[in-house]
Design an enzyme around this catalytic site. Structure first.
Site, PDB file in Angstrom:
ATOM      1  N   THR A 167       0.833  -1.207   0.000  1.00 16.91           N
ATOM      2  CA  THR A 167       0.000   0.000   0.000  1.00 16.91           C
ATOM      3  C   THR A 167       0.866   1.255   0.000  1.00 16.91           C
ATOM      4  O   THR A 167       2.015   1.202   0.427  1.00 16.91           O
ATOM      5  CB  THR A 167      -0.843  -0.042   1.293  1.00 16.91           C
ATOM      6  OG1 THR A 167      -1.720  -1.142   1.191  1.00 16.91           O
ATOM      7  CG2 THR A 167      -1.628   1.217   1.544  1.00 16.91           C
ATOM      8  N   ARG A 195     -13.582  -7.910  -0.937  1.00 18.09           N
ATOM      9  CA  ARG A 195     -12.891  -7.712   0.348  1.00 18.09           C
ATOM     10  C   ARG A 195     -12.410  -6.259   0.464  1.00 18.09           C
ATOM     11  O   ARG A 195     -11.868  -5.687  -0.465  1.00 18.09           O
ATOM     12  CB  ARG A 195     -11.690  -8.662   0.426  1.00 18.09           C
ATOM     13  CG  ARG A 195     -10.834  -8.509   1.687  1.00 18.09           C
ATOM     14  CD  ARG A 195      -9.594  -7.685   1.428  1.00 18.09           C
ATOM     15  NE  ARG A 195      -8.704  -7.659   2.582  1.00 18.09           N
ATOM     16  CZ  ARG A 195      -7.692  -6.816   2.704  1.00 18.09           C
ATOM     17  NH1 ARG A 195      -7.437  -5.924   1.768  1.00 18.09           N
ATOM     18  NH2 ARG A 195      -6.923  -6.831   3.761  1.00 18.09           N
ATOM     19  N   VAL A 196     -12.658  -5.656   1.609  1.00 11.82           N
ATOM     20  CA  VAL A 196     -12.137  -4.310   1.872  1.00 11.82           C
ATOM     21  C   VAL A 196     -11.233  -4.408   3.095  1.00 11.82           C
ATOM     22  O   VAL A 196     -11.615  -5.005   4.107  1.00 11.82           O
ATOM     23  CB  VAL A 196     -13.287  -3.309   2.141  1.00 11.82           C
ATOM     24  CG1 VAL A 196     -12.723  -1.940   2.506  1.00 11.82           C
ATOM     25  CG2 VAL A 196     -14.187  -3.190   0.918  1.00 11.82           C
ATOM     26  N   GLY A 197     -10.038  -3.831   2.989  1.00  8.65           N
ATOM     27  CA  GLY A 197      -9.090  -3.870   4.103  1.00  8.65           C
ATOM     28  C   GLY A 197      -9.179  -2.618   4.951  1.00  8.65           C
ATOM     29  O   GLY A 197     -10.184  -1.904   4.957  1.00  8.65           O
ATOM     30  N   ASP A 198      -8.110  -2.352   5.654  1.00 15.14           N
ATOM     31  CA  ASP A 198      -8.074  -1.209   6.574  1.00 15.14           C
ATOM     32  C   ASP A 198      -7.972   0.128   5.854  1.00 15.14           C
ATOM     33  O   ASP A 198      -8.412   1.162   6.381  1.00 15.14           O
ATOM     34  CB  ASP A 198      -6.848  -1.331   7.495  1.00 15.14           C
ATOM     35  CG  ASP A 198      -5.554  -1.353   6.682  1.00 15.14           C
ATOM     36  OD1 ASP A 198      -5.387  -2.277   5.857  1.00 15.14           O
ATOM     37  OD2 ASP A 198      -4.740  -0.419   6.830  1.00 15.14           O
TER      38      ASP A 198
HETATM   39  N1  ASP Z   1      -3.341  -2.762   4.367  1.00 15.50           N
HETATM   40  C1  ASP Z   1      -3.630  -3.178   3.019  1.00 15.50           C
HETATM   41  C2  ASP Z   1      -4.859  -4.042   3.015  1.00 15.50           C
HETATM   42  O1  ASP Z   1      -5.009  -4.869   3.880  1.00 15.50           O
HETATM   43  C3  ASP Z   1      -2.504  -3.921   2.384  1.00 15.50           C
HETATM   44  C4  ASP Z   1      -1.160  -3.287   2.512  1.00 15.50           C
HETATM   45  O2  ASP Z   1      -0.926  -2.424   3.310  1.00 15.50           O
HETATM   46  O3  ASP Z   1      -0.284  -3.633   1.744  1.00 15.50           O
HETATM   47  O4  ASP Z   1      -5.653  -3.903   2.123  1.00 15.50           O
END
Ligand code: ASP
Length: 305
Positions: A167, A195-198
């Site tokens: 990211t 899927r949605v991350g942080d």
């Molecule tokens: N935090 C991001 C996610 O989980 C991935 C990342 O930081 O590389 O979508």
């Protein structure tokens, strides 16, 4: 007020052969953001300029060159937050935005809501004048090959050059004291569609409060969400440097403390960058490496992987 800027290109197992590209990418992102700040521009313009540079660079997992989901598609999330108003602009599940951060900014500035997803987000993007691209235009050859290797075998870091995450993020403070933080991602590789991350979640992958500081996170999203890492780091800053006092060491302590909590309570790995409310930069990670860079007090760029 002296402007400040810090950027990252993800906390991951950066292989030796990618170190140079990550350093160059962070340097380019600093140059883009700093040219805005040094000429009196706003922190919002600066974080957007830095993030666009990182999104356009295929070495990072954002915009073009993002990891592919299990359907072989790029699916991006992004967010930007204003430390003065605590308003955010966030978008998730995007397939047709070359620079998701541009949409996050439009949502921040022009939308009554703070977060839009998928088709509705893309419709808002189009209505606000952003060009939509074809989904396949976001797919790099390297990620397509990694996806094919995973499809034939099983999802594995080795099929991604050790590139599990990557990211991008930026935090900027401008001469007028405006503080903004931003994060943009393609998410984790071979994720389930939807899927949605942080990254686009307020307080998880990004947070900014001018009274304390601004943070952008990276790493295993499902763990970062558990400890609401960006807001946690900002709360550490507020606790350790109450208003009226400025302790530069509090910035590093807050970064270290949040990553320690990520490991201990979230049982996950990742990292973060931050600026405290006076512009003191700090970063911390518990992955093998993290790509990041900041502008030091002499206005020189420091990049490190
Ligand atoms: N935090 C991001 C996610 O989980 C991935 C990342 O930081 O590389 O979508």
């Amino acid at each position: 007020m002296k402007p400040a800027l810090i950027v990252h290109g993800g906390a991951w197992d950066v292989p030796d052969e990618a170190v140079e590209a990550c350093n160059a990418g962070c340097g380019n992102a600093l140059a883009a953001g700093w040219s805005v700040l040094a000429s009196g521009g706003s922190a919002l313009e600066a974080v957007e300029a830095s993030i666009i540079t990182l999104e356009d660079d295929p070495v990072f997992d954002a915009g073009y060159g993002s990891h592919l989901n299990r359907d072989g598609q790029v699916e991006c999330d992004a967010m930007v937050m204003d430390g003065a108003t605590l308003r955010a602009g966030a978008a998730a599940g995007l397939h047709r935005l070359k620079n998701p951060i541009r949409l996050a900014r439009k949502i921040l500035e022009q939308c009554p809501h703070m977060m839009l997803i998928a088709e509705g987000a893309e419709r808002f993007a189009k209505d606000s004048g952003l060009a939509l691209c074809k989904p396949e235009e976001l797919v790099s050859e390297a990620e397509w090959q990694a996806y094919l290797r995973c499809s034939k075998d099983e999802h594995a870091a080795v099929h991604h050059r050790g590139h599990e995450q990557g990211t991008v993020g930026a935090v900027a403070l401008d001469a007028q004291g405006r503080l903004f933080a931003a994060t943009s991602t393609g998410g984790t590789c071979c994720k389930l569609p939807g899927r949605v991350g942080d990254s686009p979640l307020i307080g998880c992958g990004c947070y900014a409060d001018s009274q304390a500081g601004g943070v952008s996170c990276t790493g295993y999203g499902e763990a970062i969400m558990k400890i609401v890492m960006a807001k946690t780091a900002v709360d550490f800053l507020r606790r350790d440097s109450p208003s009226g006092e400025h302790k530069p060491s509090a910035a590093q302590q807050a970064a270290d403390g949040a990553v320690k909590l990520l490991a201990e309570r979230g049982k996950g790995s990742g990292g973060l960058i931050l600026l405290d409310r006076s512009g003191t930069p700090a970063f911390a990670f518990n992955t093998p490496r993290m790509a990041c860079g900041y502008v030091n007090p002499d206005s020189n760029f420091v990049v490190s992987v």
